[in-house]
Design an enzyme around this catalytic site. Structure first.
Site, PDB file in Angstrom:
ATOM      1  N   GLY A 198       1.559  -0.544   4.768  1.00  0.00           N
ATOM      2  CA  GLY A 198       2.252  -1.620   5.474  1.00  0.00           C
ATOM      3  C   GLY A 198       1.424  -2.850   5.742  1.00  0.00           C
ATOM      4  O   GLY A 198       1.661  -3.560   6.716  1.00  0.00           O
TER       5      GLY A 198
ATOM      6  N   THR B 157       0.791  -1.231   0.000  1.00  0.00           N
ATOM      7  CA  THR B 157       0.000   0.000   0.000  1.00  0.00           C
ATOM      8  C   THR B 157       0.824   1.282   0.000  1.00  0.00           C
ATOM      9  O   THR B 157       2.015   1.288   0.295  1.00  0.00           O
ATOM     10  CB  THR B 157      -1.024   0.107   1.157  1.00  0.00           C
ATOM     11  OG1 THR B 157      -0.324   0.291   2.384  1.00  0.00           O
ATOM     12  CG2 THR B 157      -1.891  -1.118   1.267  1.00  0.00           C
TER      13      THR B 157
END
Length: 572
Positions: free
Chosen positions: A461, A368
């Site tokens: 993350g 992401t």
């Protein structure tokens, strides 16, 4: 010279040097009109320029997100999806769900228990939603022309420098990049990965973005881009068709909301589990007394325990169009439910996963990018976008230049029991159905005070996002750290299964070192925690609106980009 005076001078020098280093690297800025914090400084600047031209936070989020998809293609892009929380100044609060969906031909047992098939390759690709999501938010709230917002990313695709962080991601997936013609054409020269600072050219993506700029999302979902994309996926053995693209719809929802210690927290509803899980953790910890109850090693222990409870509950969530999650969400937002869970936390020890009542195994989503933006009018955007793992499905569509997501890996799939009673079964609420959206940990968050924007925060993350975003929030709003210190503080993570706490102990590619103190680790181990160091974690983007006591009463925006990925904020 007295010892006290000597210590004072030393501390002053250390503080001065730290401040000078921070200013030099521009991790933190203070601006009055508008600020943009992203994973890559180039994209922060692009967003800031949109604001300077009279665009608002929504306009800037379009330009910045498309930029991230070009210069940080291992993390996000138009081949993926996003969750976006928006607060309009003096007006609405909106959540845009542009999460990827399972193809119409997808089935619960399509992988036959083969987890590798859902991790990479054409069968791991979900129907992308980012372009539709960006356009929908812009159509409702944008001010500048759509083409103006897409053009900067188009120009970057014609030639951009490979960052140190992108090179690290390339190295981590080297063999897969070499195995895919699309990726290798982009990132390999003379049989070797291109080095940081090398100019990377993606002319096919530039053309794709040009078409999207000219014709909007119909070029992607029902035009030349869509036809070529579906053809490339089919050639590689995938099941996404043009009909899948034509059927894609953005879902516009109300954000989740919780009042916590005088602030109103807005988060993403399901299929994100991030908003509800973060609010549950904050509701649990707020009952300990602030700041003493969440300080020091005991505070870290309580955080871990709250996370374990939240992760146990969150796997009952899923796509609300396919699973009734009303009661689960209601519980997760309930102070009474949080109080009940707090009563189960033992300050002296931790427990095995069964103690926390979780019935289902966890999913481990990845990757992401996150961006936070607050503009002159104090509209705010918090957006987390993703293609899931590094370079998603580890395939690039040759005819469009798009790196494709592997979001199907975020679904749970039926598995035969291996006889290990410590590993619970997969979660039925997150099983694959045609058109369904997989559960996510993405946690874009906006914080309000007296109805006005106080902060925009979030992180990248994967499954660690919930803990990472929560810790930045705790550091600032509970422990009263300044915004930069809140982001710089080392982080610790727990996902319930496996039953271990992962703590930061690494030096980044930019030579910053992050490590949970040994004294804290010793205390945690005495309480029974199994600790595991990790070289990585989450990357946060944080903007706080301060009162502006030093600027004649006009409010100021303190914007921080996490140095862990080398980004920097921009504003004016």
């Amino acid at each position: 010279m007295s010892l006290v005076r000597t210590v004072t001078i030393v501390l002053f020098i250390i503080a001065f040097l730290q401040n000078a280093a921070a200013q030099k690297r521009q991790q933190s800025i203070v601006k009055s009109r508008g600020a943009v914090a992203t994973d890559d400084g180039r994209c922060s600047v692009i967003g800031m320029r949109v604001l300077r031209e009279g665009g608002n936070a929504i306009d800037a989020s379009v330009a910045a997100a498309l930029c991230l998809g070009v210069v940080s293609p291992a993390s996000s892009g138009i081949g993926g999806g996003a969750f976006t929380v928006v607060k309009i100044a003096g007006g609405k609060e909106i959540a845009y769900d542009s999460r990827e969906t399972a193809p119409l031909r997808a089935t619960e047992n399509m992988y036959g228990g083969n987890v590798d098939l859902k991790k990479k390759g054409a069968l791991s690709v979900g129907v992308p939603g980012e372009v539709a999501g960006l356009f929908t938010a812009w159509k409702q709230h944008g001010k500048l022309p759509w083409k103006r917002l897409v053009t900067p990313a188009e120009k970057l695709a014609e030639g951009f420098k490979i960052s140190k962080y992108l090179y690290m991601q390339m190295n981590a997936t080297r063999s897969d990049i070499l195995a895919d013609k699309g990726l290798s054409d982009l990132f390999v020269s003379n049989g070797e990965l291109k080095k940081p600072g090398t100019i990377c050219h993606n002319p096919k993506l530039a053309l794709t973005l040009k078409l999207i700029g000219e014709y909007g999302p119909k070029a992607f979902y029902n035009g030349t881009v869509g036809v070529n994309l579906a053809r490339d996926i089919k050639k590689s053995g995938g099941i996404i068709t043009l009909k899948d693209l034509q059927s894609y719809r953005v879902k516009i929802k109300e954000p989740l909301s919780a009042d916590i210690l005088g602030y109103r927290v807005l988060g993403m509803p399901p299929p994100s589990s991030g908003g509800a899980a973060m609010m549950l953790v904050l509701n649990i910890l707020s009952q300990y007394g602030i700041p003493s109850g969440v300080s020091g090693p005991l505070g870290v222990h309580r955080l871990i325990e709250a996370l374990k409870h939240a992760f146990a509950v969150r796997m009952n969530l899923g796509d609300p169009d396919f699973t009734d999650v009303t009661k689960v969400v209601s519980d997760m937002l309930s102070p009474k439910f949080a109080k009940d869970l707090k009563s189960k936390i033992n300050d002296q020890k931790t427990f095995d996963p069964k103690y926390y009542g979780g019935m289902w195994n966890q999913i481990d989503d990845h990757g992401t990018s996150h961006l936070s933006i607050i503009d002159r009018e104090r509209n705010a955007v918090s957006m987390t976008s993703t293609i899931n793992g590094y370079f998603g499905a580890l395939m690039l569509s040759p005819s469009t230049g798009i790196v494709l997501n592997n979001e199907m890996d975020d679904f749970s799939i039926p598995m035969k029991s291996n006889g290990n009673l410590d590993v619970p079964p997969p979660a039925p609420a997150n099983f694959i159905r045609p058109g369904k959206r997989p559960l996510s940990s993405m946690s874009p968050t906006i914080v309000l005070k007296d109805g006005k924007v106080k902060a925009a925060v979030g992180a990248s993350g994967g499954a660690n996002i919930i803990a990472g975003t929560t810790e930045v929030y705790l550091n600032h709003f509970f422990l009263k750290m300044d915004p930069l210190s809140s982001v710089l503080a080392p982080r610790i993570y727990h996902q319930l299964i496996p039953n271990r706490a992962s703590y930061e102990n690494w030096t980044t590619v930019f030579n910053d070192h992050f490590e949970i103190p040994k004294a804290t680790r010793v205390v945690l181990e005495k309480k029974g925690h199994v600790l595991s160091p990790i070289a990585g974690g989450t990357i946060a983007q944080f903007i706080v609106q301060e009162s502006g006591e030093n600027s004649g009463g006009r409010s100021e925006l303190v914007a921080v980009s996490d140095p862990r990925k080398g980004g920097f904020p921009s504003g004016y």
